[in-house]
Scaffold this motif. Structure first.
Motif, short mmCIF file in Angstrom:
data_model
loop_
_atom_site.label_atom_id
_atom_site.label_comp_id
_atom_site.label_asym_id
_atom_site.label_seq_id
_atom_site.Cartn_x
_atom_site.Cartn_y
_atom_site.Cartn_z
N GLN A 1 8.55 7.57 -2.32
CA GLN A 1 8.37 8.53 -3.48
C GLN A 1 9.05 8.08 -4.88
O GLN A 1 8.41 8.08 -5.87
CB GLN A 1 8.93 9.95 -3.26
CG GLN A 1 8.21 10.62 -2.10
CD GLN A 1 9.11 11.91 -1.51
OE1 GLN A 1 10.56 11.60 -1.50
NE2 GLN A 1 8.78 12.92 -1.06
N GLN B 1 8.03 9.08 -8.51
CA GLN B 1 8.20 10.80 -8.20
C GLN B 1 9.75 10.96 -7.89
O GLN B 1 10.00 11.30 -6.74
CB GLN B 1 7.64 11.12 -6.82
CG GLN B 1 5.91 11.05 -6.79
CD GLN B 1 5.26 11.28 -5.62
OE1 GLN B 1 5.80 11.93 -4.47
NE2 GLN B 1 3.85 11.01 -5.27
N ARG C 1 0.85 -1.22 -0.06
CA ARG C 1 0.02 0.05 0.01
C ARG C 1 0.99 1.25 0.03
O ARG C 1 1.01 2.00 0.96
CB ARG C 1 -0.89 -0.04 1.16
CG ARG C 1 -1.92 -1.06 1.18
CD ARG C 1 -2.66 -1.41 2.64
NE ARG C 1 -1.93 -2.15 3.57
CZ ARG C 1 -2.22 -2.19 4.63
NH1 ARG C 1 -3.43 -1.94 5.11
NH2 ARG C 1 -1.43 -2.74 5.57
N VAL C 2 1.67 1.25 -1.22
CA VAL C 2 2.43 2.39 -1.15
C VAL C 2 1.84 3.82 -1.17
O VAL C 2 2.54 4.90 -0.44
CB VAL C 2 3.57 2.18 -2.34
CG1 VAL C 2 4.68 3.33 -2.49
CG2 VAL C 2 3.91 0.57 -2.48
N ALA C 3 1.04 4.14 -2.03
CA ALA C 3 0.25 5.39 -1.90
C ALA C 3 -0.08 5.81 -0.34
O ALA C 3 -0.14 6.83 -0.24
CB ALA C 3 -0.64 5.49 -2.93
N ALA C 4 -0.82 4.72 0.08
CA ALA C 4 -1.14 5.08 1.68
C ALA C 4 -0.07 5.29 2.70
O ALA C 4 -0.36 5.96 3.54
CB ALA C 4 -2.24 3.91 2.06
N LEU D 1 2.79 7.10 1.93
CA LEU D 1 3.61 8.49 1.95
C LEU D 1 2.98 9.47 3.00
O LEU D 1 3.79 10.00 3.32
CB LEU D 1 3.37 8.86 0.44
CG LEU D 1 4.21 10.01 0.00
CD1 LEU D 1 5.40 10.18 0.31
CD2 LEU D 1 4.03 10.46 -1.26
N LEU E 1 6.83 5.49 -6.10
CA LEU E 1 5.62 5.95 -6.80
C LEU E 1 5.87 6.71 -8.09
O LEU E 1 4.90 7.57 -8.65
CB LEU E 1 4.87 6.84 -5.81
CG LEU E 1 4.19 6.36 -4.72
CD1 LEU E 1 3.67 7.35 -3.42
CD2 LEU E 1 2.85 5.37 -5.04
#
Length: 473
Positions: free
Chosen positions: A145, A150, A116-119, A121, A148
């Motif tokens: 980041q 970025q 759950r990488v986005a959660a 950050l 993701l």
């Protein structure tokens, strides 16, 4: 007195916990510091994590109240792979102490590790906000980041890590590839100055990075910083002696800088590694021509043509080298061979015309140059060669027209100024002839004395009444 038979659910009275038996008798329970005392690990927080042992998650020793103890047990769950229990505890801690740096950091790591990488950050952002001095928080936020996509933000996080801990090996190791990706993006978009600056930072972190060194050389070359480009290309060749592109890039830069001998020295190791490199032989041919080494230039040109027999560009260079070496018949053969491969090549028709001119076949040379002019109208080299041919053939008016057009496009051609001066002298305009000769001498002070006769003739004859109109100044 109470009968001692406890009910399953306690009752609350006057803000304190009471226990009661099934019959309804009751007595106050002795307060427990571990349950009722507030959590004081974080400033400004004065409330317990939970108010009753039954509220604690299963598997925890009860009662427990401090953030440090809760965090330690949650971390034990996390390390042991009991991620559900760890996540629950991290969540309870963050409910009690919002933005707690350690809990936010560990929650972010757990979420990232479970996909759950986005959660993850926002939790890592909160950890950095809560404790900006921690290099570990910046490092792990950069990893998330980067995952993701970025890259810019990830590079900034790793730079922040290195500012706080300059000897942090993992941050430096991760930062160099990220900066290189940004440099390549800038290079591909045409932002060469940004690309060069980013490559410089990559090389400061990883001086042995071959691809970054070579790409930095190309960026410097595109910016016109040829000395830097030559040095970086030479460094690339030292890092990988078999990288022929680096040798050729260094030779090209040094040739433009006028460092002809150093350019030749850069090419020799490449040819020793791969004698079949036609491009290297062709460059060597041009360099020997610049030094006036006609024989060496012809030899290099022949090797280039043998290495790539179907490359008409190499045949053009070979014909030019043979012309300089005063071997016009060999130049004629090279030009004809090239035209058999590419009949529409302007350069080969030009080389053919120059070769016919050298063997005094002026009419045939004129036809070849006419063909070159039709293929590429207005080309300065074709106009100049054709104008000089017409001047030698005595076609004064046509020579003057062609040479003035050529000099309008390329005013630094000393040979064309001499030819125009001779044509002017034949027209009877000695003053204009002298002016052309003086211009030629300024461009090429080493011209042989025979080329300066228009100037001497002008001084001897004096000014003439007739003047040629000119746009060449």
């Amino acid at each position: 007195m109470c009968c001692g038979r406890r009910a399953s659910t306690p009752r609350r009275r006057c803000g304190r916990w009471w226990t009661s038996c099934a019959r309804g008798c009751s007595r106050p329970r002795r307060p427990s510091p571990a349950v009722d005392s507030p959590a004081v690990d974080s400033p400004g927080v004065a409330r317990p994590l939970w108010r009753h042992p039954e509220a604690a998650p299963r598997g925890l020793p009860r009662p427990m109240a401090t953030v440090s103890e809760a965090l330690s047990i949650a971390l034990d769950h996390h390390i042991a792979g009991r991620v559900a229990e760890a996540e629950t505890l991290y969540g309870r801690i963050l409910e009690a102490v919002p933005g707690h740096p350690d809990a936010s950091h560990l929650m972010g790591l757990l979420l990232a590790q479970t996909g759950r990488v986005a959660a993850a950050l926002p939790h890592l952002d909160a950890a950095v906000a809560g404790d900006p001095a921690s290099p570990t928080y910046h490092l792990n936020r950069g990893k998330v980041q980067d995952a993701l996509g970025q890259t810019v933000a990830a590079a900034a996080s790793w730079l922040a890590t290195l500012r706080r801990q300059p000897d942090h090996g993992e941050a430096a190791e991760r930062l160099a590839p990220a900066l290189r990706v940004l440099a390549e993006t800038a290079f591909d978009s045409g932002a060469l100055a940004s690309a060069a600056a980013l490559y410089e930072r990559v090389l400061a972190l990883d001086p042995q990075n071959l691809s970054a060194t070579f790409d930095a050389a190309m960026a410097a070359k595109g910016l016109g910083r040829l000395q830097e480009a030559a040095w970086l290309a030479g460094l690339s060749a030292r890092l990988d002696p078999a990288l022929l592109r680096a040798r050729m890039a260094e030779a090209e830069a040094r040739q433009v800088l006028g460092q002809t001998e150093r350019a030749i020295a850069a090419l020799r190791p490449a040819l020793a590694l791969d004698p079949a490199q036609g491009g290297c032989w062709a460059s060597l041919c041009l360099l020997h021509n610049e030094l006036g080494r006609g024989g060496a230039a012809v030899t290099a040109g022949r090797r280039a043509a043998l290495a790539a027999p179907a490359d008409t560009g190499l045949l053009v260079r070979l014909a030019a080298a043979q012309q300089i070496a005063e071997k016009p018949r060999a130049a004629l053969a090279a030009a004809r061979r090239g035209l058999s491969l590419d009949p529409a090549s302007t350069e080969l028709h030009l080389a053919l015309g120059a070769a016919f001119d050298a063997v005094h076949a002026l009419e045939t040379a004129g036809r070849a140059l006419d063909r070159a002019g039709r293929l590429r109208p207005g080309d300065a080299a074709v106009l100049a060669e054709h104008g000089r041919l017409c001047e030698r053939a005595g076609l004064t008016e046509r020579a003057a027209a062609l040479l003035q057009r050529a000099l309008a496009a390329r005013p630094d051609d000393g040979d064309s100024w001499v030819a125009l001066g001779r044509a002017a002298l034949r027209r009877g305009d000695a003053a204009w002839a002298g002016r052309c000769a003086r211009r030629a001498l300024r461009l090429a002070p080493g011209l042989p004395p025979a080329c300066c006769w228009p100037a001497r003739s002008a001084r001897r004859r004096g000014p003439m009444a007739r003047r040629w109109p000119s746009t060449t100044g």
